[in-house]
Design an enzyme around this catalytic site. Structure first.
Site, PDB file in Angstrom:
ATOM      1  N   PRO A 338      -5.436   2.241  -3.484  1.00  0.00           N
ATOM      2  CA  PRO A 338      -6.801   1.911  -2.764  1.00  0.00           C
ATOM      3  C   PRO A 338      -6.942   1.440  -1.652  1.00  0.00           C
ATOM      4  O   PRO A 338      -7.268   0.327  -1.639  1.00  0.00           O
ATOM      5  CB  PRO A 338      -6.865   0.913  -4.355  1.00  0.00           C
ATOM      6  CG  PRO A 338      -5.803   0.131  -4.220  1.00  0.00           C
ATOM      7  CD  PRO A 338      -4.707   1.400  -4.220  1.00  0.00           C
ATOM      8  N   CYS A 339      -6.918   2.418  -0.638  1.00  0.00           N
ATOM      9  CA  CYS A 339      -7.284   1.762   0.592  1.00  0.00           C
ATOM     10  C   CYS A 339      -8.569   1.711   0.981  1.00  0.00           C
ATOM     11  O   CYS A 339      -8.984   0.895   1.798  1.00  0.00           O
ATOM     12  CB  CYS A 339      -6.637   3.015   1.639  1.00  0.00           C
ATOM     13  SG  CYS A 339      -7.316   4.821   1.466  1.00  0.00           S
TER      14      CYS A 339
END
Length: 373
Positions: A338-339
């Site tokens: 989850p950047c």
């Protein structure tokens, strides 16, 4: 559901789009969207709501363009949801999967009520290849799997619909850059595209897990495939230096495997607000620093955010916020790693490869402000 695989598309002529919109023609769903200035909404061409005046209609190729124009999605046709594809496309894809060795001709398409020109244009715009090329790629992918499992090349060729060994060998070499005789040296990455409420996603998986999940409008399919092959082959070359009997090159073919099936299921649950953690396996192939950053991204709780500086401190590199940002941007497994949960220290969103509008939607989803499916 398969989705678009190229970054830019040529829209049909305005008169054609007007006709399709006024006729609520579902064959054009996914090709363009209709923005209505009098209501401030955007729709699929097949929307059954009251038709707008021609002067109030504008047309765009992507959801992003509509949202950036200030339009909100129609509540009747729900253009952000799964299932944008026209029914004839879904039927064709299902037929190809059920009998991947069948050759569907233009005459067959007409018999199914599908205009061959429309099919050719639609596949070119969405997958970066014509319908016939898509079929050929799928046949070759099945042939590759059969050869890897020890089946005789001649029988595999006949099963793929080729009348001669030379014809099959030529088609195989054109697809993979190698003859069937070299098949033992090739390993396979399966690639497909998954529809999502925030736009189509290109997904790929090797035997070990998901190695690519990116938004399909970032760049053309060919660039995704080239980058993916280079990444795996360079990594393999480095890991096999001074080793005899290197397994050889990776090839990318259309199709699915168990990892992609699991990913599709988990994404549906995620967008529906039913899943906070992804369990599908991944193969990331980064530098040691990138791997440390990506591992820390996975530790950011669902519904929370973290700054680049915080990530740096947590991996023991407090002065490396800029390098953390680069590693964050080089993540090739979006959403699962989850950047999008990394923001600036002042609380603003910062950049995102899929566009800040998508970043905001994902964060709103995770904060419980909306479900997308």
């Amino acid at each position: 559901m398969l989705g678009r695989m190229i970054a830019t598309r040529t829209l049909p002529e305005p008169a054609e789009m007007e006709r399709a919109t006024l006729a609520a023609d579902p064959a054009y769903d996914g090709i363009f969207y209709v923005c209505v200035s009098s209501t401030g909404i955007f729709c699929r061409p097949s929307c059954r709501a009251r038709k707008p005046l021609r002067k109030n209609m504008t047309f765009h190729a992507t959801v992003r363009e509509c949202l950036l124009g200030g339009f909100r999605p129609c509540r009747k046709c729900r253009p952000l949801e799964f299932g944008e594809d026209p029914k004839w496309l879904a039927d064709l894809l299902q037929r190809i999967e059920q009998s991947s060795t069948e050759r569907i001709t233009d005459a067959d398409l007409r018999g199914l009520g599908v205009n061959p020109h429309r099919a050719r244009r639609y596949f070119s715009e969405r997958f970066g290849m014509t319908f016939q090329a898509f079929q050929r790629s799928r046949r070759m992918g099945v042939a590759l799997e059969e050869l890897r499992h020890g089946r005789d090349s001649l029988n595999v060729g006949f099963g793929a619909g080729y009348d001669s060994a030379s014809g099959f060998r030529e088609a195989f070499a054109k697809t993979f850059g190698a003859t069937p005789g070299r098949i033992i040296a090739l390993r396979c990455i399966k690639a497909t595209c998954l529809e999502s409420p925030v736009g189509p996603l290109v997904a790929a998986a090797a035997d070990g897990g998901i190695c690519l999940l990116e938004f399909a409008d970032r760049r053309p399919l060919r660039e995704h495939v080239t980058a993916l092959k280079n990444r795996f082959n360079v990594s393999e070359s480095l890991s096999n230096q001074s080793k005899a009997g290197s397994p050889g090159e990776w090839v990318v073919v259309p199709g699915k495997n168990r990892h992609l099936d699991q990913l599709e299921s988990e994404l549906r649950d995620y967008f529906a607000g039913r899943r906070e953690q992804f369990e599908v396996e991944t193969v990331t192939l980064g530098t040691p620093f990138q791997e440390r950053v990506w591992a820390q991204l996975r530790r950011i709780p669902y519904g929370k955010t973290c700054s680049y500086e915080e990530i740096g401190r947590k991996i023991g590199a407090p002065e490396a916020a800029r390098a953390v940002g680069r590693a964050n941007g080089e993540n090739r497994v979006a959403i699962v790693i989850p950047c999008h949960r990394v923001i600036r220290s002042d609380g603003t969103l910062g950049g995102y490869g899929g566009g800040r509008w998508r970043k905001q939607i994902l964060l709103d989803l995770e904060r419980g402000r909306q479900a997308l499916a």
